[in-house]
Enzyme design. Structure first.
Site, PDB file in Angstrom:
ATOM      1  N   ASP A  80      -7.208 -11.109  -2.369  1.00 55.40           N
ATOM      2  CA  ASP A  80      -6.487 -10.188  -1.341  1.00 55.40           C
ATOM      3  C   ASP A  80      -7.312  -9.584  -0.283  1.00 55.40           C
ATOM      4  O   ASP A  80      -6.880  -9.707   0.818  1.00 55.40           O
ATOM      5  CB  ASP A  80      -5.714  -9.150  -2.043  1.00 55.40           C
TER       6      ASP A  80
ATOM      7  N   ARG B 238      -5.936 -11.808   7.984  1.00 49.11           N
ATOM      8  CA  ARG B 238      -4.613 -11.642   8.506  1.00 49.11           C
ATOM      9  C   ARG B 238      -4.713 -10.484   9.677  1.00 49.11           C
ATOM     10  O   ARG B 238      -3.955 -10.719  10.586  1.00 49.11           O
ATOM     11  CB  ARG B 238      -3.735 -11.142   7.382  1.00 49.11           C
TER      12      ARG B 238
ATOM     13  N   LYS C 111      -2.677  -6.305  -6.274  1.00 55.89           N
ATOM     14  CA  LYS C 111      -3.463  -5.134  -6.282  1.00 55.89           C
ATOM     15  C   LYS C 111      -2.835  -4.339  -7.348  1.00 55.89           C
ATOM     16  O   LYS C 111      -3.408  -3.848  -8.429  1.00 55.89           O
ATOM     17  CB  LYS C 111      -3.538  -4.455  -5.332  1.00 55.89           C
TER      18      LYS C 111
ATOM     19  N   HIS D 284       4.097   2.479  -5.856  1.00 53.80           N
ATOM     20  CA  HIS D 284       3.424   2.050  -4.647  1.00 53.80           C
ATOM     21  C   HIS D 284       4.298   2.456  -3.478  1.00 53.80           C
ATOM     22  O   HIS D 284       5.599   2.088  -3.559  1.00 53.80           O
ATOM     23  CB  HIS D 284       3.198   0.707  -4.688  1.00 53.80           C
TER      24      HIS D 284
ATOM     25  N   SER E  92       0.379  -9.489  -1.491  1.00 48.25           N
ATOM     26  CA  SER E  92      -1.065  -8.500  -1.393  1.00 48.25           C
ATOM     27  C   SER E  92      -0.825  -7.248  -2.320  1.00 48.25           C
ATOM     28  O   SER E  92      -1.649  -6.962  -2.899  1.00 48.25           O
ATOM     29  CB  SER E  92      -1.194  -8.132   0.133  1.00 48.25           C
TER      30      SER E  92
END
Lengths: 434, 434
Positions: B161, B168, B187, B82, B183
């Site tokens: 999320d 947010r 995922k 990620h 968050s």
């Protein structure tokens, strides 16, 4: 201007401008800024605080969200008092007729009971027929005619405050000095006053638990009130034990009548004293005395000559209440049953917890647990000993006036926990802290 | 349990328990806790922060709000990467086929472009026919068959999320390390991975502007990922200039193909280098090499023997894309016009601002300004010089590929402001910070 950028600034501890606070208050009141953005900003304000200037701008925006009553056609300096809320605090009902009788107009828009603390409107409504829902024209007329009027917040007064307060209530952003100050002052300044005396309570039964907190709150309100061109004074006073002897709506009206008739028991001394002191400050601000001593003498004289009591009966009649209920107190609502807590040992009263007593009274029905609750005007307690009083086993300490045995059962442990008898002499708290 | 008390605790800087964070996530996702209370809590969390334990509990609650894909029936250690988002960052499209070709299954659920940074899904969709909206069963099957699958977040994955992020976004509570970490990890962990490599970007074009911020974010993600029983590694890498040479959706696919075919220009060196390094970490985590050097050699070999390119074509075909477009790049969307910015003086490239270039590409149509915007897959820029390169007057610096002259006009000042030529030699930034 964007609300998200305003949120970011306060989130990061930056200062907001007058324009930004206006944008928030106008946008939220007008429904353009949604609740979830307003609550994020209120939380950021709560944690990162507002300066005096920011609080002043917030106040201004909230005040201007509604009508500001113009009382300039009524002669005299209009003075009101505001208390931050306590238990057994019926000083408004005493000092308003005292000041009006002394020639100081008192335009008073009050609130209802909040949490464990009582509300002036609820107390007044225990007088048969009394109406607090008069419109602003009616209010202006009575201030002019009688020198006082006691009503509730109308929809024209500071609508921004109503909407912001409702959101603060459910997002735990109530106990912030700037938000409290702006909320109180926006309602009070909308009344049309020229001057204001603040009674900031501190102690167990107050919203400000410490004297430092109370002092900061008082200073904030004085600062922003002064910036608005008003004369503002503040007293910081004790709220560890209930004020006076009676707690509960009709019961407090009884005590008010007793005091206005010049009858004062030792347990009521603190309530009379505070009422006269606050009234004296109001009389000075109202230009009817040169100094506090002279003002105090004037206030006392309105009780001695019963002119304050007459003024109270006059306004009760004008607000559709039955003034004969103030002469014959049996016409006020009375509870069916009385349970008396007595001393189980000899000693000195070392605790008379105002918070526990206030909560106990709410459980009896004297206050609301939810907005929909209907108040029982008759229930409450009468305090028979105050802090520091010597007590002997079997002495009555607390008379509990109740209508519903189940509610008594619920409330009893609170009342029992509120009282403690110490073996050694106890110094009573000083009433006036500052 | 009451949400107001949870709000109060975090407002006052207290710690929340696992049960309290569960109560919040479940209640908000289930619609029992209204937006305005959630946003007040998120702001309190933003300002007063969450500890590692609290962040871990938040992550767990968010992860468990949806489906956690079970890939245990697929042999091998499943590893994903990620990145926190950058400009020109097409490493996912390179390292995924590299790792899959090396025998490490890569289950990859990606996002779309966010602000100025591109998104893997948008890049993939520039390949004619490519579908990122496969369901989770399809996804599982392809990971098993081909060793990789590249899809978007489905509704079953971490619904908490989605709902929290949307709130947010409009309450300026995005840039908090705990909220970001929970968050991202909710995922990623829902994908069914065993291990994760994080590429935390720092610099002008990154969401974390400073290396300290990037380090804190990396540490938080490693801490909570490890607590979840996953192997997590993080690199902190430079995002002051765009990664590689191409920025824009189809343009980045072109660069990916060039690199997977073993053709690498000097401007693309950093992109290849980072892709191989991240892939090497993934290959070690995937148990296919004992150390980074060995893993690096494996990664390079998948490019040399074109097995990674073959794997890329395989997954493109399986996800309904046209693999022939990867052989004949003219089949990818191309822009009608190219405007080239050239050097106006001799010197060294001293600035190639990734943020300005990313924003400029969004204006050309490569990204979205609002959720409803439709992306133009063809537009973007090709960088012809990188930081530190010597330049001579007239050298092409930036090729702007555009379709709409009005959009070019809007974007041009950003591209011009992104470039600065220094008279003295400039040290290029180190790609790998930590």
């Amino acid at each position: 201007m964007q609300i998200t950028e305003i949120i970011r600034k306060k989130r990061d501890g930056e200062s907001l401008s007058e324009a930004e606070l206006n944008f928030f208050v106008d946008g939220f009141t007008g429904g353009k800024i949604p609740d979830y953005q307003a609550s994020a900003l209120l939380m950021a304000i709560f944690i990162n605080r507002l300066s005096v200037d920011e609080t002043f701008w917030l106040l201004q925006a909230m005040l201007n969200s509604g009508e500001v009553v113009d009382l300039s056609m009524i002669p005299g300096i209009k003075v009101d008092k505001h208390s931050t809320g306590g238990v057994g605090d019926k000083t408004s009902l005493i000092l308003a007729p005292v000041c009006a009788a002394a020639g100081v107009p008192v335009p008073m828009i009050s609130g209802r009971g909040l949490g464990h603390s009582g509300g002036t409107l609820d107390k007044l409504e225990s007088i048969p027929g009394f109406r607090v829902d008069l419109d602003l024209d009616h209010y202006k007329r009575l201030v002019g005619e009688s020198g006082l009027c006691l009503i509730g917040q109308t929809k024209e007064i500071a609508p921004a405050d109503k909407k912001i307060y409702a959101l603060r209530d459910v997002t735990h952003t109530v106990e912030n000095k700037s938000l409290i100050s702006a909320s109180i002052m926006s309602k009070k300044l909308a009344e049309g006053i020229d001057a204001l005396v603040l009674d900031v309570k501190t102690g167990q039964g107050a919203f400000m638990k410490t004297q430092d907190d109370a002092k900061e709150l008082a200073e904030m309100m004085i600062s922003i009130g002064t910036k608005m061109g008003k004369q503002v004074r503040a007293l910081i006073t004790d709220m560890n034990q209930p004020l006076g002897s009676h707690v509960g709506n009709a019961l407090e009206v009884v005590e008010v009548v007793e005091l206005l008739q010049g009858n004062c028991t030792p347990e009521q001394q603190d309530c009379l004293e505070l009422s006269l002191l606050l009234a004296a400050h109001m009389i000075v601000l109202g230009g009817k005395a040169d100094d506090l001593d002279q003002a105090r003498e004037i206030a006392e004289s309105t009780i001695r000559d019963l002119s304050a009591f007459a003024k109270f009966k006059e306004i009760v009649a004008k607000q559709f209440g039955d003034p004969s209920a103030l002469e014959d107190l049996n016409k006020l609502p009375t509870a069916d049953h009385v349970e008396t807590l007595t001393a189980e040992t000899d000693g000195y009263l070392g605790m008379l917890d105002a918070l526990a007593i206030g909560k106990g009274c709410v459980l009896l029905g004297a206050g609301r647990k939810t907005l929909e609750d209907v108040i029982d005007p008759a229930v409450g307690v009468i305090v028979r000993k105050k802090l520091g009083n010597p007590v002997t086993t079997g002495d009555p300490l607390l008379e509990i006036h109740y209508n519903d045995a189940n509610k008594l059962k619920e409330a009893l442990p609170l009342f029992q926990s509120a009282i403690k008898i110490d073996p050694d002499p106890v110094e009573p708290p000083s009433l006036i802290k500052k």
